[in-house]
Design a protein around this motif. Structure first.
Motif, short mmCIF file in Angstrom:
data_model
loop_
_atom_site.label_atom_id
_atom_site.label_comp_id
_atom_site.label_asym_id
_atom_site.label_seq_id
_atom_site.Cartn_x
_atom_site.Cartn_y
_atom_site.Cartn_z
N UNK A 160 -6.15 -8.95 0.88
CA UNK A 160 -7.25 -9.77 0.33
C UNK A 160 -7.61 -9.36 -1.11
N UNK A 161 -7.29 -8.15 -1.51
CA UNK A 161 -7.40 -7.72 -2.91
C UNK A 161 -6.00 -7.26 -3.35
N UNK A 162 -5.76 -7.17 -4.67
CA UNK A 162 -4.43 -6.72 -5.11
C UNK A 162 -4.06 -5.37 -4.46
N UNK A 163 -2.91 -5.35 -3.83
CA UNK A 163 -2.49 -4.19 -3.03
C UNK A 163 -0.98 -4.03 -3.13
N UNK A 164 -0.53 -2.80 -3.03
CA UNK A 164 0.91 -2.53 -2.96
C UNK A 164 1.20 -1.60 -1.79
N UNK A 165 2.45 -1.64 -1.33
CA UNK A 165 2.96 -0.60 -0.46
C UNK A 165 3.75 0.35 -1.35
N UNK A 166 4.29 1.42 -0.76
CA UNK A 166 5.14 2.34 -1.53
C UNK A 166 6.43 2.62 -0.76
N UNK A 167 7.50 2.75 -1.53
CA UNK A 167 8.76 3.23 -0.99
C UNK A 167 9.02 4.57 -1.66
N UNK A 168 9.22 5.61 -0.85
CA UNK A 168 9.40 6.96 -1.39
C UNK A 168 10.78 7.45 -0.99
N UNK A 207 11.13 6.82 3.02
CA UNK A 207 10.01 6.36 3.84
C UNK A 207 9.31 5.23 3.09
N UNK A 208 8.88 4.21 3.84
CA UNK A 208 8.10 3.13 3.22
C UNK A 208 6.78 3.00 3.95
N UNK A 209 5.73 2.72 3.17
CA UNK A 209 4.38 2.57 3.72
C UNK A 209 3.86 1.21 3.26
N UNK A 210 3.38 0.41 4.21
CA UNK A 210 3.00 -0.97 3.88
C UNK A 210 1.67 -1.07 3.14
N UNK A 211 0.83 -0.01 3.19
CA UNK A 211 -0.56 -0.22 2.76
C UNK A 211 -1.21 -1.23 3.69
N UNK A 212 -2.19 -1.97 3.20
CA UNK A 212 -2.83 -3.03 4.00
C UNK A 212 -2.16 -4.35 3.65
#
Ligand SMILES: [Zn+2]
Ligand SMILES: [Zn+2]
Length: 254
Positions: A139-147, A154-159
């Motif tokens: 609902x607000x600008x957001x990113x996930x991260x790939x490390x 590992x990847x994390x989706x965030x929200x």
């Protein structure tokens, strides 16, 4: 690379802490109330913080941690995220009204923290660990991260809620060993999930079909008190993947 879960709940209550993931001992992804699990000595080792977005459950302890570090730090702690998140932090948090502007304290030349906006596609490499933002849909600008490190990814989706971008970007790259993905709401909150742009079990089930990799999957960001129900609904709807629940204190070796 070692990932320690400091907090992974969608809220607080008792032992529950909100999102904060510690990579080795010097990098954080998000700065929710999970940061309270770190001792002062552990906090002193954190040199870099990558933020997914500026919702309070992901930044709640950032201002307090920076303040605690003020007497101890020799080099600025780097705060990295997309430009829009950095602007929100400057305008709404470190604005002297809510909290001091620690990016100018004690001096603008050598502050306790420093912002570094990242652009989509940038790869930020720190001691053999590469961080890349992944586009998601919140609902607000957001990113996930790939490390990525030498031994895995590992990847994390965030929200996020349903999207093509996160899955397409992961599919473009050759490797994915561990996926940490949010599923905030139970199935009866599907409408709310769409409105607030989170996953519920059926929305996640549909999106996981887009992923060509077969990583270990950890579910995170459940609403407090709904963890068992959300997990059992995910297991019913996602039968071709092995699912695990992310839990506070868990250490994942990659
Ligand atoms: Zn959020
Ligand atoms: Zn959140």
């Amino acid at each position: 690379m070692k990932l320690r879960v400091l907090g992974c709940s969608g809220g607080i209550g008792g032992e529950l802490r909100t999102t904060a993931l510690l990579i080795d001992d010097d990098i954080l992804i998000d700065a929710g109330t999970g940061i309270g699990e770190l001792t002062l000595d552990e906090m002193k080792k954190v040199r870099h913080i990558f933020l997914t977005h500026t919702h309070l459950d992901h930044i709640a302890c950032l201002p307090l941690m920076v303040d605690s570090m003020f007497p101890h730090i020799v080099e600025p702690m780097m705060i990295r995220s997309h430009a829009s998140a950095i602007e929100v932090l400057k305008k709404h948090i470190f604005n002297w009204a809510i909290w001091p502007d620690f990016a100018s304290l004690p001096t603008t030349d050598n502050p306790v923290m420093r912002y570094e906006p990242l652009r989509m596609g940038d790869v930020c490499t720190l001691g053999g660990r590469s961080f890349e933002m992944m586009p998601v849909n919140h609902i607000v600008p957001t990113v996930g991260y790939r490390v990525e490190c030498a031994s895995g990814v590992v990847a994390f989706s965030g929200d996020t809620t349903s999207n093509d971008t996160f899955w397409e970007e992961l599919n473009k790259r050759s490797r994915l060993d561990v996926l940490i993905v949010e599923v905030a709401f139970k199935e009866s909150f599907r409408e709310l999930s769409l409105k607030s742009r989170h996953y519920c079990p059926s929305l996640l089930a549909e999106d996981l079909k887009k992923l060509r990799h077969r990583p270990q999957i950890f579910l995170t960001h459940n609403k407090p008190g709904e963890e068992e129900l959300i997990f059992s609904q995910c297991r019913e709807l996602i039968t071709d993947r092995e699912l695990q629940r992310l839990s506070s204190g868990l250490v994942i070796e990659i």
